[in-house]
Design a protein around this motif. Structure first.
Motif, PDB file in Angstrom:
ATOM      1  N   SER A 286      -2.949  -5.165 -53.447  1.00  0.00           N
ATOM      2  CA  SER A 286      -4.414  -5.239 -53.536  1.00  0.00           C
ATOM      3  C   SER A 286      -5.072  -4.719 -52.268  1.00  0.00           C
ATOM      4  N   ILE A 287      -4.532  -5.098 -51.107  1.00  0.00           N
ATOM      5  CA  ILE A 287      -5.103  -4.659 -49.841  1.00  0.00           C
ATOM      6  C   ILE A 287      -4.965  -3.146 -49.677  1.00  0.00           C
ATOM      7  N   LEU A 288      -3.831  -2.615 -50.077  1.00  0.00           N
ATOM      8  CA  LEU A 288      -3.635  -1.162 -49.986  1.00  0.00           C
ATOM      9  C   LEU A 288      -4.619  -0.430 -50.891  1.00  0.00           C
ATOM     10  N   SER A 289      -4.939  -1.024 -52.031  1.00  0.00           N
ATOM     11  CA  SER A 289      -5.948  -0.434 -52.916  1.00  0.00           C
ATOM     12  C   SER A 289      -7.306  -0.392 -52.230  1.00  0.00           C
ATOM     13  N   LEU A 290      -7.645  -1.459 -51.492  1.00  0.00           N
ATOM     14  CA  LEU A 290      -8.909  -1.475 -50.752  1.00  0.00           C
ATOM     15  C   LEU A 290      -8.894  -0.448 -49.630  1.00  0.00           C
ATOM     16  N   CYS A 291      -7.751  -0.279 -49.001  1.00  0.00           N
ATOM     17  CA  CYS A 291      -7.634   0.742 -47.956  1.00  0.00           C
ATOM     18  C   CYS A 291      -7.857   2.136 -48.528  1.00  0.00           C
ATOM     19  N   CYS A 292      -7.375   2.367 -49.754  1.00  0.00           N
ATOM     20  CA  CYS A 292      -7.608   3.652 -50.417  1.00  0.00           C
ATOM     21  C   CYS A 292      -9.092   3.864 -50.671  1.00  0.00           C
ATOM     22  N   THR A 293      -9.773   2.805 -51.086  1.00  0.00           N
ATOM     23  CA  THR A 293     -11.204   2.910 -51.373  1.00  0.00           C
ATOM     24  C   THR A 293     -12.000   3.226 -50.117  1.00  0.00           C
ATOM     25  N   THR A 294     -11.637   2.565 -49.017  1.00  0.00           N
ATOM     26  CA  THR A 294     -12.387   2.734 -47.769  1.00  0.00           C
ATOM     27  C   THR A 294     -11.798   3.816 -46.868  1.00  0.00           C
ATOM     28  N   LEU A 295     -10.693   4.437 -47.313  1.00  0.00           N
ATOM     29  CA  LEU A 295      -9.973   5.428 -46.508  1.00  0.00           C
ATOM     30  C   LEU A 295      -9.618   4.861 -45.134  1.00  0.00           C
ATOM     31  N   CYS A 296      -9.181   3.615 -45.137  1.00  0.00           N
ATOM     32  CA  CYS A 296      -8.842   2.917 -43.901  1.00  0.00           C
ATOM     33  C   CYS A 296      -7.357   3.156 -43.604  1.00  0.00           C
ATOM     34  N   LEU A 297      -7.071   4.309 -43.023  1.00  0.00           N
ATOM     35  CA  LEU A 297      -5.686   4.719 -42.797  1.00  0.00           C
ATOM     36  C   LEU A 297      -4.985   3.830 -41.772  1.00  0.00           C
ATOM     37  N   GLY A 298      -5.689   3.453 -40.705  1.00  0.00           N
ATOM     38  CA  GLY A 298      -5.072   2.640 -39.659  1.00  0.00           C
ATOM     39  C   GLY A 298      -4.557   1.322 -40.193  1.00  0.00           C
ATOM     40  N   TYR A 324      -0.060   6.938 -51.978  1.00  0.00           N
ATOM     41  CA  TYR A 324      -1.364   7.413 -52.456  1.00  0.00           C
ATOM     42  C   TYR A 324      -2.394   7.360 -51.324  1.00  0.00           C
ATOM     43  N   LEU A 325      -2.355   6.295 -50.514  1.00  0.00           N
ATOM     44  CA  LEU A 325      -3.273   6.180 -49.380  1.00  0.00           C
ATOM     45  C   LEU A 325      -3.044   7.309 -48.390  1.00  0.00           C
ATOM     46  N   TYR A 326      -1.789   7.588 -48.063  1.00  0.00           N
ATOM     47  CA  TYR A 326      -1.487   8.657 -47.114  1.00  0.00           C
ATOM     48  C   TYR A 326      -2.005  10.003 -47.617  1.00  0.00           C
ATOM     49  N   LEU A 327      -1.842  10.247 -48.915  1.00  0.00           N
ATOM     50  CA  LEU A 327      -2.331  11.502 -49.479  1.00  0.00           C
ATOM     51  C   LEU A 327      -3.853  11.581 -49.396  1.00  0.00           C
ATOM     52  N   LYS A 328      -4.530  10.492 -49.781  1.00  0.00           N
ATOM     53  CA  LYS A 328      -5.993  10.493 -49.764  1.00  0.00           C
ATOM     54  C   LYS A 328      -6.540  10.716 -48.354  1.00  0.00           C
ATOM     55  N   CYS A 329      -5.806  10.241 -47.352  1.00  0.00           N
ATOM     56  CA  CYS A 329      -6.259  10.364 -45.974  1.00  0.00           C
ATOM     57  C   CYS A 329      -5.716  11.605 -45.280  1.00  0.00           C
ATOM     58  N   GLY A 330      -5.011  12.455 -46.028  1.00  0.00           N
ATOM     59  CA  GLY A 330      -4.545  13.711 -45.472  1.00  0.00           C
ATOM     60  C   GLY A 330      -3.184  13.675 -44.809  1.00  0.00           C
ATOM     61  N   TRP A 331      -2.481  12.560 -44.877  1.00  0.00           N
ATOM     62  CA  TRP A 331      -1.130  12.461 -44.326  1.00  0.00           C
ATOM     63  C   TRP A 331      -0.133  12.954 -45.368  1.00  0.00           C
ATOM     64  N   VAL A 332      -0.189  14.227 -45.660  1.00  0.00           N
ATOM     65  CA  VAL A 332       0.613  14.784 -46.753  1.00  0.00           C
ATOM     66  C   VAL A 332       2.104  14.712 -46.439  1.00  0.00           C
ATOM     67  N   ARG A 333       2.481  15.048 -45.208  1.00  0.00           N
ATOM     68  CA  ARG A 333       3.903  15.032 -44.852  1.00  0.00           C
ATOM     69  C   ARG A 333       4.491  13.628 -44.947  1.00  0.00           C
ATOM     70  N   GLU A 334       3.723  12.633 -44.467  1.00  0.00           N
ATOM     71  CA  GLU A 334       4.210  11.260 -44.511  1.00  0.00           C
ATOM     72  C   GLU A 334       4.378  10.789 -45.953  1.00  0.00           C
ATOM     73  N   ALA A 335       3.408  11.175 -46.809  1.00  0.00           N
ATOM     74  CA  ALA A 335       3.499  10.803 -48.219  1.00  0.00           C
ATOM     75  C   ALA A 335       4.704  11.465 -48.880  1.00  0.00           C
ATOM     76  N   GLN A 336       4.917  12.746 -48.583  1.00  0.00           N
ATOM     77  CA  GLN A 336       6.053  13.467 -49.161  1.00  0.00           C
ATOM     78  C   GLN A 336       7.375  12.867 -48.688  1.00  0.00           C
ATOM     79  N   LYS A 337       7.427  12.483 -47.419  1.00  0.00           N
ATOM     80  CA  LYS A 337       8.642  11.867 -46.870  1.00  0.00           C
ATOM     81  C   LYS A 337       8.939  10.553 -47.587  1.00  0.00           C
ATOM     82  N   LEU A 338       7.898   9.777 -47.835  1.00  0.00           N
ATOM     83  CA  LEU A 338       8.061   8.516 -48.553  1.00  0.00           C
ATOM     84  C   LEU A 338       8.541   8.761 -49.973  1.00  0.00           C
ATOM     85  N   PHE A 339       7.949   9.765 -50.610  1.00  0.00           N
ATOM     86  CA  PHE A 339       8.320  10.114 -51.983  1.00  0.00           C
ATOM     87  C   PHE A 339       9.778  10.573 -52.060  1.00  0.00           C
ATOM     88  N   ASP A 340      10.170  11.435 -51.129  1.00  0.00           N
ATOM     89  CA  ASP A 340      11.536  11.962 -51.129  1.00  0.00           C
ATOM     90  C   ASP A 340      12.570  10.869 -50.868  1.00  0.00           C
TER      91      ASP A 340
END
Length: 769
Positions: A286-298, A324-340
């Protein structure tokens, strides 16, 4: 179903002062029975001889199939041994195996054991066979509140809330009293029934007997009011709980997120941690969902670390949310690393990656990065199709949105075919996404066909089609569809009226536009927003009524946007009112002081007017802002392969043929009256001045010429450009569409331009420099 008027009268006039010892999470899991670590000894009779299993043997060491075989053979077992067998039936979702155990229970007389039979009700409910659950309940030798509540919970979880309320009424009539868990289940049934009135009656009963402080009751009330968008009551219910557990905090955090108060939800989470309440996997999700809404990457990154510390790093929903949060905030490499690194990948994971890259397209600073993200989303979709999993409606909706953004018609058509094959085309969300895709790719005829073929149309579907007609300059069709929408009884929203007013603007229908503007406010009680005013200003600008356009700005309750000033600049240049144009350009510069495109627009205006002092002033400002060169790129997609071009590009392997073809096109266009114009270009930072240059080899001209060389006759040409089209390229493309009898669609940083027979859908009022 229980009558709402008779409900209160049927409640017992007694406070619930004691409750059975049930699982604390009983509201979600009605009967969580513990399984002994050691299995009881088992004796069975076969061929008149007795055989005994080791009484100390581990229960889980027995194979489930072997245990069922022993039961089929008539083995006599202790009653407590049924519980792990029935639990296994739940885990395997096997009704047939549960029936084998059920038959054995009946034969051995264990059906007199209320605990075993109540657990059997739970098994059938969890396996989705409520008819069997009800039959077991009806044949119970006696009933207690656990039995009633288990049956109610089964009906709620199997989408039969009306029967859950009916069972509640039967329980009262039988003289049984509800517990806190029973009332929590009843509130969940009210939520499923969308009956706030009935839920409030249960709440009144809860308050009357002063049990709203109870943890499970308060949790249920918080969730109930949240579902009815009453966040204030949800928070009050939470605050009344005397002993808040992790479920209580998760409920109020989720309530804030569901009701658009993400920041408030984050505050509750901070307070929760200060109370030393340890979050569980649902809290973290739930908290991560709120972070996605607010783009609160930190904070999201900290939650990632916390989830690992608490042992939830392998929990797939948390991984999906972090990715999903990393992607929304532009951390594409970190998201891809997590996915892989994921050992298990669900369809939700694939959908999060695709939707995340779609989100990235909207947040990146330039169209080059956006296009790269779109290509990656298409690659992920291809890999999904090659996996054992299959796309669902969320997948199709996201990937069609990507195709819209990329003007990738070929891929969009393939996905359309796949939605037909898989049966998802009938879904209204997919159908609406398909309309948007065809509209934004410039294929309004196919968009209209997709709309007509929809089985069900929502307000969003109607609005998408109206907007599509309007953007393509089909004003009459847009207005007629709006009237059809009203006749169908579908209520328009703000966005619908933006499409309607835009259609009026395109056609210069002033009286009609003002009439619809009044209708929106008086008949539908919709307060005008910036986009509505922009449509009306655009209309006055197109008609050359510039003073009225500027007067309209004074009537607005908010400051004009970049888009409005761009419209005014385009109108002032087209109608020769340079002074108003300069004023609008300066206002635009204040809004976007570091935007290279704005500077180029302003420079070209001053140069064309011979205002050299202003030209020098703007150049000085550009140097002070350290603006780099415009990243002018254009792309064209042919047979699923992307070809990119930059201005004066000689590196392309087709450059010789390409430049010869473009020179021929320039000559042919000139014979029809086309005259080349010069425009300003920003140079690299180390060069002293910004220079003017020929526009003959701008990127979109090269892309269009390449498309004409490499596609069959009559095939539309679709190009994406990273920055705005200059006026010269716009004029040139109009001539080429007339010469070649081709549709040429170019999406630049401002809007979609559709050129047909020497005309553009923008009507030449698009802020062209």
């Amino acid at each position: 179903m229980l009558s709402q008027k008779s409900f209160m009268a049927s409640l017992p006039s007694i406070a619930v002062t004691c409750t059975p010892k049930l699982d604390p999470d009983f509201r979600k899991h009605p009967a969580s029975y513990s399984v002994p670590e050691k299995s009881p000894s088992i004796s069975y009779q076969k061929n008149q001889s007795h055989t005994h299993l080791d009484g100390n043997s581990e229960l889980r060491s027995l194979d489930f199939r072997e245990a069922l075989l022993l039961i089929k053979e008539g083995t006599e077992i202790e009653s407590s041994y049924y519980i792990p067998l029935l639990q296994e039936c739940i885990e395997k979702n096997s009704v047939s195996k549960a029936q084998i155990v059920h038959d054995h229970i009946m034969k051995t007389g264990t059906h007199e054991d209320l605990f075993i039979m109540t657990f059997l009700i739970n098994v059938y409910a969890k396996c989705g066979t409520m008819d069997y659950a009800r039959k077991v309940f009806d044949n119970l030798p006696r009933r207690n509140v656990v039995s009633w509540t288990t049956l109610m919970t089964g009906y709620v979880h199997n989408s039969q809330p009306e029967l859950a309320i009916q069972v509640f009424q039967e329980m009262l009539e039988a003289g049984a009293y509800p517990t806190n868990y029973t009332l929590g289940t009843a509130l969940n049934a009210c939520s499923s029934l969308h009956s706030v009135r009935l839920g409030k009656q249960f709440h009144a009963y809860i308050i009357k007997y002063q049990i709203d402080f109870d943890t499970s009751v308060g949790n249920a009330l918080c969730s109930f009011y949240s579902k009815f968008c009453n966040l204030g009551s949800a928070i009050k219910a939470f605050q009344r709980i005397s002993e808040k557990n992790v479920i209580s905090w998760t409920a109020v955090i989720s309530a804030c997120g569901d009701n658009g108060e993400a920041a408030r939800g984050l505050k509750f989470f901070t307070e929760m941690l200060s109370k030393d309440v340890k979050p569980n996997e649902f809290t973290l999700t739930s908290i991560l969902s709120l972070c996605c809404t607010t783009l609160c990457l930190g904070l999201g990154a900290q939650i990632h670390s916390l989830s690992s510390k608490l042992g939830y790093e392998s929990y797939l929903p948390i991984k999906n949310s972090i990715m999903y949060l990393y992607l929304k905030c532009g951390w594409v490499r970190e998201a891809q690393k997590l996915f892989d690194g994921m050992e298990t990948v669900s369809l939700v994971t694939w959908n999060a990656m695709i939707a995340g890259h779609a989100q990235v397209m909207d947040f990146v600073e330039d169209d080059i990065s956006a296009y790269e993200s779109g290509c990656e989303a298409l690659n992920i979709f291809l890999k999904l199709n090659q996996s054992r999993l299959k796309p669902d409606l969320f997948t199709f909706s996201s990937i069609l949105t990507v195709c819209s953004r990329m003007v990738a018609l070929e891929q969009g058509e393939q996905i359309h075919a796949q939605t037909i094959k898989t049966g998802f085309l009938t879904d209204v969300v997919v159908g609406t996404a398909l309309i948007n895709m065809y509209s934004k790719c410039g294929s309004i005829e196919k968009a209209s066909k997709a709309f007509v073929e929809m089985d069900t149309r929502t307000m969003i579907s109607w609005t998408s089609m109206i907007t599509g007609f309007s953007q393509q300059g089909w004003s009459q069709q847009a207005l007629q569809l709006f009237e059809d929408m009203r006749l169908a009884g579908v209520r328009p929203n703000q966005i619908t009226f933006v499409g309607v007013l835009s259609a009026c603007s395109q056609a210069g229908m002033v009286n009609e536009a003002l009439s619809y503007f009044e209708m929106m406010q008086k008949e539908y009680k919709i307060k005008p927003v910036m986009d509505h005013f922009a449509c009306l200003i655009d209309m006055f600008v197109r008609l050359g009524r510039l003073k009225e356009a500027f007067d309209f700005i004074g009537k607005m309750d908010f400051e004009p946007t970049e888009f409005i000033w761009s419209l005014l600049i385009a109108g002032c240049r087209s109608h020769g009112n340079l002074e108003l144009g300069f004023y609008a350009a300066e206002q635009l510069l204040k809004l976007k002081p570091k935007d290279a495109e704005t500077y180029v627009l302003l420079l070209n205006m001053y140069i064309s007017a011979g205002r050299w002092k202003d030209t020098s002033r703007v150049r000085k400002m550009m140097k002070e802002e350290k603006l780099g060169k415009l990243q002018d790129w254009s792309w064209i997609n042919i047979k699923e392969k992307v070809y990119s071009f930059k201005p004066n590009d000689k590196s392309h392997f087709h450059s010789a043929d390409l430049y010869t073809s473009l020179e021929n096109l320039l000559q042919q266009a000139s014979s029809l009256g086309y005259e080349s114009l010069e425009t300003m270009e920003l140079t690299d930072e180390d060069e002293e001045e910004n220079t003017s240059s020929s526009t003959a080899y701008h990127s979109e001209k090269l892309a269009v010429a390449f498309g004409l060389l490499n596609t069959p006759n009559a095939t539309p040409i679709r190009v994406i450009k990273s920055v705005f089209m200059c006026r010269d390229c716009h004029n040139f493309t109009k001539y080429i569409s007339l010469l070649t009898d081709r549709e040429i669609i170019i999406r630049d940083s401002k809007r979609l331009h559709k050129f047909v027979n020497g005309r553009c859908s923008c009507g030449d009022f698009s802020g062209l420099p």
